[in-house]
Design a protein around this motif. Sequence first.
Motif, PDB file in Angstrom:
ATOM      1  N   GLN A  64      32.125  22.968 -29.330  1.00  0.00           N
ATOM      2  CA  GLN A  64      31.352  23.525 -28.224  1.00  0.00           C
ATOM      3  C   GLN A  64      31.643  25.013 -28.012  1.00  0.00           C
ATOM      4  O   GLN A  64      30.901  25.714 -27.353  1.00  0.00           O
ATOM      5  CB  GLN A  64      31.685  22.787 -26.923  1.00  0.00           C
ATOM      6  N   ARG A  80      28.724  26.225 -25.660  1.00  0.00           N
ATOM      7  CA  ARG A  80      27.338  25.831 -25.953  1.00  0.00           C
ATOM      8  C   ARG A  80      26.737  24.937 -24.886  1.00  0.00           C
ATOM      9  O   ARG A  80      25.618  25.123 -24.462  1.00  0.00           O
ATOM     10  CB  ARG A  80      27.256  25.126 -27.307  1.00  0.00           C
ATOM     11  N   SER A  81      27.448  23.947 -24.453  1.00  0.00           N
ATOM     12  CA  SER A  81      26.949  22.983 -23.480  1.00  0.00           C
ATOM     13  C   SER A  81      28.094  22.683 -22.525  1.00  0.00           C
ATOM     14  O   SER A  81      28.976  21.867 -22.824  1.00  0.00           O
ATOM     15  CB  SER A  81      26.490  21.712 -24.193  1.00  0.00           C
TER      16      SER A  81
END
Lengths: 117, 115
Positions: A64, A80-81
């Motif tokens: 991530q 990223r998330s």
Amino acid sequence: EPEVTQTPSHQVTQMGQEVILRCVPISNHLYFYWYRQILGQKVEFLVSFYNNEISEKSEIFDDQFSVERPDGSNFTLKIRSTKLEDSAMYFCASSGPSGGFRGDTQYFGPGTRLTVL
Amino acid sequence: AQSVTQLDSQVPVFEEAPVELRCNYSSSVSVYLFWYVQYPNQGLQLLLKYLSGSTLVKGINGFEAEFNKSQTSFHLRKPSVHISDTAEYFCAGKWGGGSQGNLIFGKGTKLSVKP
């Protein structure tokens, strides 16, 4: 005196969104780092970066996370998330104007407080 | 795994009194030790570091620390504190080979200096 700067100082985001934290290391330094501190816990190492590649990373630094030096001055951390547990203070640091020595001082920025809702 | 322990989360002290902030580390093999201070809304600033040689290390703002190999300690001391020393103090270590290496931090000690 040269210093490490970080922007923004505080970032609020929704879970699942991407965030980019920005850092400007000291100009003649070659080694760059990201650390984080979850409220009430220790400052933890995330990643170190040298010569345009990751030199070390911790277990926290999973897929991530990514880092980049997009130009000659900035060093970025991308999540990223985002998850709720990513809420923390993120510190950037830099060291080593040349050569690289394990005793070199790491100079820290003031941090970006990331809040994931 | 290597570790750094700061036993005191908070230390209140009166102005002009001496203070000792305690730090213990896991292993003396190939260790470098650091003390950082963080003032409100600022980054971590290096106070002092031990790399090798003399076990008594002097830093900025009148602070000093002693590397004690037998007790695996690196306590930070100041003989007389000021209100302006109110801050959070972090002990950190670096182990192993390689040209750089990451810092392993203790949990920090909040020093509160009262008038």
